[in-house]
Design a protein around this motif. Structure first.
Motif, PDB file in Angstrom:
ATOM      1  N   ASP B  91       0.464  56.838  17.742  1.00  0.00           N
ATOM      2  CA  ASP B  91      -0.815  57.106  17.082  1.00  0.00           C
ATOM      3  C   ASP B  91      -1.706  55.867  17.076  1.00  0.00           C
ATOM      4  O   ASP B  91      -2.884  55.925  17.368  1.00  0.00           O
ATOM      5  CB  ASP B  91      -0.587  57.577  15.640  1.00  0.00           C
ATOM      6  N   LYS B  94      -3.336  54.819  20.348  1.00  0.00           N
ATOM      7  CA  LYS B  94      -4.453  55.687  20.697  1.00  0.00           C
ATOM      8  C   LYS B  94      -5.717  55.258  19.948  1.00  0.00           C
ATOM      9  O   LYS B  94      -6.794  55.166  20.522  1.00  0.00           O
ATOM     10  CB  LYS B  94      -4.078  57.116  20.326  1.00  0.00           C
ATOM     11  N   SER B  97      -7.018  51.977  21.199  1.00  0.00           N
ATOM     12  CA  SER B  97      -7.636  52.070  22.514  1.00  0.00           C
ATOM     13  C   SER B  97      -9.054  52.632  22.417  1.00  0.00           C
ATOM     14  O   SER B  97      -9.939  52.187  23.131  1.00  0.00           O
ATOM     15  CB  SER B  97      -6.744  52.894  23.418  1.00  0.00           C
ATOM     16  N   THR B  98      -9.301  53.581  21.514  1.00  0.00           N
ATOM     17  CA  THR B  98     -10.668  54.105  21.375  1.00  0.00           C
ATOM     18  C   THR B  98     -11.598  53.035  20.836  1.00  0.00           C
ATOM     19  O   THR B  98     -12.781  53.051  21.107  1.00  0.00           O
ATOM     20  CB  THR B  98     -10.734  55.323  20.433  1.00  0.00           C
ATOM     21  N   PRO B 116      -4.474  58.979  31.229  1.00  0.00           N
ATOM     22  CA  PRO B 116      -5.778  58.820  30.575  1.00  0.00           C
ATOM     23  C   PRO B 116      -6.150  57.363  30.302  1.00  0.00           C
ATOM     24  O   PRO B 116      -7.332  57.005  30.339  1.00  0.00           O
ATOM     25  CB  PRO B 116      -5.622  59.604  29.266  1.00  0.00           C
ATOM     26  N   TYR B 117      -5.151  56.522  30.052  1.00  0.00           N
ATOM     27  CA  TYR B 117      -5.438  55.109  29.823  1.00  0.00           C
ATOM     28  C   TYR B 117      -5.945  54.446  31.101  1.00  0.00           C
ATOM     29  O   TYR B 117      -6.807  53.580  31.076  1.00  0.00           O
ATOM     30  CB  TYR B 117      -4.192  54.379  29.312  1.00  0.00           C
ATOM     31  N   SER B 119      -7.436  56.103  33.684  1.00  0.00           N
ATOM     32  CA  SER B 119      -8.766  56.602  34.044  1.00  0.00           C
ATOM     33  C   SER B 119      -9.809  56.067  33.065  1.00  0.00           C
ATOM     34  O   SER B 119     -10.978  55.961  33.397  1.00  0.00           O
ATOM     35  CB  SER B 119      -8.768  58.126  34.105  1.00  0.00           C
ATOM     36  N   GLY B 120      -9.393  55.726  31.853  1.00  0.00           N
ATOM     37  CA  GLY B 120     -10.316  55.109  30.894  1.00  0.00           C
ATOM     38  C   GLY B 120     -10.434  53.609  31.089  1.00  0.00           C
ATOM     39  O   GLY B 120     -11.071  52.929  30.288  1.00  0.00           O
ATOM     40  N   SER B 404      -0.922  65.857  30.120  1.00  0.00           N
ATOM     41  CA  SER B 404      -0.466  66.243  28.786  1.00  0.00           C
ATOM     42  C   SER B 404      -0.842  67.689  28.438  1.00  0.00           C
ATOM     43  O   SER B 404      -0.101  68.356  27.732  1.00  0.00           O
ATOM     44  CB  SER B 404      -1.001  65.277  27.738  1.00  0.00           C
ATOM     45  N   ASP B 405      -1.970  68.174  28.951  1.00  0.00           N
ATOM     46  CA  ASP B 405      -2.343  69.579  28.747  1.00  0.00           C
ATOM     47  C   ASP B 405      -1.282  70.513  29.297  1.00  0.00           C
ATOM     48  O   ASP B 405      -0.774  71.391  28.608  1.00  0.00           O
ATOM     49  CB  ASP B 405      -3.644  69.865  29.517  1.00  0.00           C
TER      50      ASP B 405
END
Lengths: 316, 438
Positions: B91, B94, B97-98, B116-117, B119-120, B404-405
């Motif tokens: 948690d 995440k 990171s935002t 996602p990390y 690509s971000g 993850s989806d």
């Protein structure tokens, strides 16, 4: 008369001081500015901790966002998806069921409170017993009931097998039972809370009214149903709202006991929202579901208030 | 009434003070770390890991030792360590990171978690340190799980393979031998069942547990590459072998092979059934090895009675040297780090030190190469390390491979398949739909 000393002052002095304090208080409270300043901290806290996140959640709901990288605006796409998302509606249905059963269980709590409030011997002790689950954290309760429900080694199935039931169900694994199985610890968890409220309300009813009813020949059932119940109507209404709204956003126990499973059979709106945002990394969609949950809860609250609205306040 | 008001005013004032105190407290923290960075040439590498002293004492100790060694060798660098337990760690990472405040070095998981990390643009590519020699330290292929488009973003610390662990004593009591084929395996299940012993402990509330069973059937029936290809969209998920694998799962469920109520049990509960000798077999990865070898909290008699065998071949198909498994946690270096060079230095130092100590002190199989003959290890470790050396294929856990989806769809479908809520055809169809949507 013997005067009790309180911290070096006689009781009389304390009363006097109290009176002076009240006078000062009233003076202060008549100044609008002072009221504003005093309420400011609370307002700021509520604003920062509740209202700003609410607005942000609605905003994130308009985004395609994995919670880590960049966001992109997609308008109402997430909300459109939610409306055709079968899983969302099944979780909403489960939340509704939960709300329905929680409301029904209020009747049980009310019954217990009436018995406790009727000068039963040991009522005080019993009331404390009922309050204990409320003091435990949801996670502890969940762990406890996981053990009770364990299909092979659990207490429940052990008892059932002793009673001659050959193959008792695996409570948390059967899609058709799981929601009811989870409801039992919820019923148990909140008993103390509602009994406390009802008990206090019932104790507030003046003894003279009950006496009068008795003299008029009312049976205990009639007293309960025709006198006590109408007199605590206001409190009952509040508890209905609490029970329904609380059920709609219920999360912790379910999350620990089943994680919403098996295959979504015990998924509720809040656990589905959490799963989307944190497990599926779909923060945008998760926020949209969260915002929908808020709207649904608001609408339901307004409806209940409307349905149960009465003008006359009870004055003793 | 006004007394009540006074009380609430007092309370809100108290809250306000608390908030102020909280704010000023964190202010101090910031100052001290900034001060650390500014104080001359001393640099601070922030490092976050997920082995708290309470629950993973051995891990925690090794990490502290490595940090101390690193600081001793690099006088100009301090390592600022923060520890959180697993779920809290996930948690917090995440949230950090935002807000662009990732630690300089931290822990990540492979493939789908990492994507996602990357690509971000949050994690730094580690190809440079891997190419300059560190790459040779790893077991071949283990860093691939952390690679996206040719760039590697994580240095794996653990490597696990999944096998069937079984209770030798229960097998002996029932006159059973280790099954080599799936037919023999089914006979074992039948015999145990008719003798009133629960054959297999499975905690499918956690879902990845059931996924490992499915993955092995897919591997044995369709070959080691099929599932990975289906996830990469080089094959359809509706291919007959993947349907047959799902059918075999339901056959086992029909035979009552798994403990009662497995869909409502967590892996921990299933594990305790296996360890209390209430079930004869348990499919799990090598991270559990200490429980069967060195963990003093487990009775010696139980540890001695546990053995393992590779997942059997199905109808003559499949290779017992093909494994489900893969690296666990790995180290990442933050892309936005102010001290990237030092962070990378620390990460590679960590990986090198970790290898040998992890296996001897903690019983973790590291992703770096270990020679079993050089170390004094329990027999089961030597066997597993030899298995790894002979492995022909290693299929990374399906839910880690997927985004993850899709992983959520897969995991829910696993529960549905085991609970017979979904037919094998519906099971593969749901996967195909989710995968083709990406």
């Amino acid at each position: 008369m013997k005067v009790k000393k309180i911290r070096g002052h006689s009781r009389k002095d304390v009363l006097l001081l109290n009176d002076m304090g009240l006078n000062v208080m009233n003076k202060v409270m008549s100044n609008k500015w002072i009221i504003a300043i005093y309420t400011l901290p609370a307002l700021l806290l509520i604003g920062v901790l509740i209202f700003i996140p609410l607005v942000l959640t609605g905003y994130y709901g308009l985004m395609d966002w994995d919670g880590i990288g960049d966001m992109s605006f997609i308008g109402l796409e997430n909300y459109k998806n939610a409306i055709v998302d079968g899983k969302f509606w099944s979780s909403a249905w489960h939340s509704t069921l939960l709300a329905f059963f929680s409301t029904l269980s209020l009747a049980i709590y009310l019954m217990i409170s009436m018995i406790l409030a009727s000068k039963l011997k040991g009522a005080d002790f019993l009331r404390k017993i009922y309050l204990i689950p409320m003091l435990l954290s949801s996670v502890a309760i969940a762990q406890l009931w996981i053990k009770v429900f364990n299909p092979t080694n659990g207490m429940l199935n052990y008892v059932l097998m002793k009673l001659g039931i050959e193959n008792p169900p695996a409570w948390l694994a059967e899609p058709s039972f799981v929601l009811f199985a989870i409801f039992i610890p919820i019923l148990w968890q909140y008993a103390g809370f509602y009994i406390l409220i009802y008990y206090a309300a019932l104790k507030n009813i003046p003894e003279s009214i009950i006496e009068a009813a008795k003299i008029d020949g009312a049976s205990p059932l009639q007293i309960a149903y025709r006198i006590k119940l109408p007199l605590i109507k206001g409190i009952v209404k509040v508890t209905i709202v609490l029970a329904i709204v609380g059920s709609l956003k219920y999360f912790d126990l379910i999350y620990v006991m089943t994680g919403g499973g098996p295959n979504g059979a015990s998924e509720v709106m809040a656990s589905y929202m959490y799963k989307l945002a944190f497990a599926s990394n779909d923060f945008g969609y998760g926020s949209a579901i969260g915002f929908l949950l808020l709207i649904i809860t608001l609408i339901v609250t307004v409806i209940i208030r409307k349905l149960t609205a009465t003008k006359d306040e009870i004055q003793y | 009434m006004s007394k009540k008001k006074a009380l609430s005013l007092l309370l809100s004032a108290l809250l306000f003070v608390l908030v102020l105190a909280g704010c000023s407290g964190s202010g101090d923290d910031n100052e001290s770390t900034e001060g650390g960075k500014n104080a001359g040439d001393k640099k601070t590498v922030k490092f976050m890991h997920l082995w708290p002293e309470g629950s993973s004492a051995q891990h925690h100790k090794i990490v502290s030792d490595i940090v101390a060694d690193f600081e001793a060798e690099h006088k100009d660098v301090t390592v600022d360590v923060e520890v959180l337990s697993n779920e809290q760690y996930k948690d917090k990472i995440k949230v950090l990171s935002t807000s662009n405040e990732l630690p300089d070095v931290g822990m990540t998981w492979a493939a789908g978690y990492l994507a996602p990390y990357v690509s971000g643009n949050k994690f730094a590519s580690l190809n440079d340190i891997l190419d300059s020699g560190l790459g040779n330290e790893f077991v071949a292929g283990t860093t691939d799980a952390y690679a996206i488009d040719g760039q590697t973003y994580g240095l794996p610390l653990e490597l696990n393979i999944v096998s069937v662990y079984y209770n030798k004593k229960i097998f002996d009591d029932n006159g059973l031998d280790v099954p080599k084929t799936y037919d023999e395996f089914k006979e074992v299940v039948k015999t145990l069942k008719s003798n009133g012993v629960a054959p297999i402990a499975l905690g499918n509330k956690d879902r990845w547990t059931g996924s490992m069973w499915y993955m092995y059937f897919a591997d044995r029936i369709g070959g080691g590459e099929l599932l990975t290809k289906a996830i990469n969209r080089e094959e359809s998920f509706e291919s007959p072998a993947l349907v047959q694998a799902a059918e075999e799962i339901q056959n086992l469920v029909d035979m009552d092979a798994f403990v009662k109520g497995f869909n409502g049990l967590s892996d921990e509960e299933a594990k305790s059934m296996f360890m209390n000798e209430q079930a004869a077999m348990y499919l799990i990865a090598t991270w559990d090895l200490p429980n069967y070898t060195t963990n003093e909290d487990v009775p010696q008699s139980f540890r001695d009675s546990v053995g393992y065998f590779p997942f059997p071949t199905v109808d003559g198909n499949g290779d017992v040297n093909s494994f489900v498994g893969g690296p666990g946690v790995g180290l990442f270096v933050s892309e936005d780090s102010d001290v990237k060079a030092e962070a990378k230095e620390f990460a590679s130092f960590f990986v090198k030190q970790w290898g040998a100590r992890a296996v001897t002190d903690v019983g973790v199989i590291p992703a770096t190469k270990v020679d079993p003959n050089e170390l004094d290890l329990p027999q089961m470790y030597e066997d597993v390390l030899n298995d790894l050396n002979n492995a022909t294929n290693l299929t990374l856990y399906a839910d880690v491979q997927m985004s993850s989806d899709t992983a959520q769809v897969h995991l829910d479908q696993i529960q549905a398949l085991f609970g017979k809520d979904a037919s094998p055809e519906e099971f593969v169809k749901a996967h195909e739909e989710a995968l083709s949507k990406e």
